[in-house]
Scaffold this motif. Structure first.
Motif, PDB file in Angstrom:
ATOM      1  N   TYR A  74     -26.518   2.280 -35.184  1.00  0.00           N
ATOM      2  CA  TYR A  74     -26.157   3.622 -36.255  1.00  0.00           C
ATOM      3  C   TYR A  74     -26.474   4.290 -36.974  1.00  0.00           C
ATOM      4  O   TYR A  74     -25.973   5.625 -36.905  1.00  0.00           O
ATOM      5  N   ILE A  75     -27.801   4.506 -36.547  1.00  0.00           N
ATOM      6  CA  ILE A  75     -28.536   5.453 -36.816  1.00  0.00           C
ATOM      7  C   ILE A  75     -28.512   6.202 -35.735  1.00  0.00           C
ATOM      8  O   ILE A  75     -28.540   7.710 -35.887  1.00  0.00           O
ATOM      9  N   VAL A  76     -28.431   5.675 -34.838  1.00  0.00           N
ATOM     10  CA  VAL A  76     -28.376   7.502 -33.758  1.00  0.00           C
ATOM     11  C   VAL A  76     -27.452   7.637 -32.951  1.00  0.00           C
ATOM     12  O   VAL A  76     -27.090   9.224 -33.605  1.00  0.00           O
ATOM     13  N   THR A  77     -26.410   7.236 -34.117  1.00  0.00           N
ATOM     14  CA  THR A  77     -24.962   7.981 -34.427  1.00  0.00           C
ATOM     15  C   THR A  77     -24.708   9.379 -35.437  1.00  0.00           C
ATOM     16  O   THR A  77     -24.179   9.830 -34.909  1.00  0.00           O
ATOM     17  N   ILE A  93     -31.518  -0.460 -35.062  1.00  0.00           N
ATOM     18  CA  ILE A  93     -32.029  -0.271 -37.231  1.00  0.00           C
ATOM     19  C   ILE A  93     -30.894  -0.582 -37.691  1.00  0.00           C
ATOM     20  O   ILE A  93     -30.195  -0.378 -37.765  1.00  0.00           O
ATOM     21  N   PRO A  94     -31.090  -1.865 -38.388  1.00  0.00           N
ATOM     22  CA  PRO A  94     -29.957  -2.227 -38.798  1.00  0.00           C
ATOM     23  C   PRO A  94     -29.694  -1.610 -40.482  1.00  0.00           C
ATOM     24  O   PRO A  94     -31.201  -1.435 -40.824  1.00  0.00           O
ATOM     25  N   VAL A  95     -28.729  -1.239 -40.382  1.00  0.00           N
ATOM     26  CA  VAL A  95     -28.102  -0.309 -41.470  1.00  0.00           C
ATOM     27  C   VAL A  95     -26.550  -0.464 -42.047  1.00  0.00           C
ATOM     28  O   VAL A  95     -26.362  -1.311 -41.130  1.00  0.00           O
ATOM     29  N   ILE A 100     -22.202   3.242 -45.621  1.00  0.00           N
ATOM     30  CA  ILE A 100     -23.055   4.334 -46.528  1.00  0.00           C
ATOM     31  C   ILE A 100     -23.191   5.632 -45.623  1.00  0.00           C
ATOM     32  O   ILE A 100     -23.340   7.289 -46.244  1.00  0.00           O
ATOM     33  N   LEU A 101     -23.629   5.930 -44.525  1.00  0.00           N
ATOM     34  CA  LEU A 101     -24.145   6.555 -44.003  1.00  0.00           C
ATOM     35  C   LEU A 101     -22.489   7.155 -43.608  1.00  0.00           C
ATOM     36  O   LEU A 101     -22.731   8.272 -42.869  1.00  0.00           O
ATOM     37  N   VAL A 102     -22.175   6.314 -43.031  1.00  0.00           N
ATOM     38  CA  VAL A 102     -20.087   7.096 -42.864  1.00  0.00           C
ATOM     39  C   VAL A 102     -19.667   8.122 -44.281  1.00  0.00           C
ATOM     40  O   VAL A 102     -19.634   9.345 -44.106  1.00  0.00           O
TER      41      VAL A 102
END
Length: 192
Positions: free
Chosen positions: A64-67, A144-146, A150-152
């Motif tokens: 998800y960090i890469v995305t 990396i687990p996130v 929140i990122l969205v």
């Protein structure tokens, strides 16, 4: 005498590597030149690559960090694509006519819209970054687990704020970054 032979050998090795690198660069540039006129095909290929990346992320439930980083980078590229090369907001010397500028009054001469980031470079950067992100999904060190919601939400907020600012800029300086077709002018003469 021995040092001269070593120096000559090292120079020849550097020369061979330099020539090989130059040749690879020429071949790469040749392929890019062949793809230049095929805008729709290029973008379809990039969309397919992006769909493959998204499919991999959804199926694997990770990266998800890469995305998020890819989304931020693509947003940055898109803003540069929409922005004029000569930004009227940054023109501190309004009296200086050293180069082309956007018309700000109705009676002013038309000057074409020149992008800060041309379409081909935009496509190339999108394709490269998507390919790099796709490659990153094959390495667990980038997973990396996130908490992804929140990122969205942060990305959506950033997208809305950035696009609102860009649209205000477009309205303030009266420019449209897209053209649909060649303008047609009416003949003002009455038929005889």
């Amino acid at each position: 005498m021995m040092q001269d032979a070593d120096l000559t050998g090292t120079t020849q090795q550097k020369n061979v590597v330099s020539q090989a690198w130059t040749r690879l660069s020429q071949i790469y540039q040749g392929y890019l030149d062949c793809w230049t006129p095929h805008a729709k095909g290029r973008w379809v290929g990039s969309a397919f690559l992006l769909a493959a990346f998204i499919t991999r992320v959804v199926i694997q439930q990770g990266w998800y960090i890469v995305t998020y980083a890819l989304g931020i980078y693509h947003l940055n590229l898109f803003i540069a694509f929409l922005t004029p090369k000569i930004d009227p907001a940054m023109d501190f010397d309004a009296d200086d006519d050293s180069g082309p500028a956007l018309p700000t009054r109705i009676g002013e001469e038309f000057r074409p819209f020149i992008r800060r980031l041309p379409e081909f470079k935009f496509w190339l950067s999108v394709t490269r970054s998507t390919l790099i992100a796709l490659i990153c999904t094959f390495f667990d060190c980038f997973n990396i687990p996130v908490f992804w919601p929140i990122l969205v939400m942060y990305f959506i907020t950033l997208l809305c704020i950035t696009m609102k600012r860009q649209i205000k800029h477009m309205v303030k300086y009266r420019y449209i970054p897209f053209t649909h077709s060649k303008p047609r002018y009416q003949n003002n003469e009455a038929p005889n």
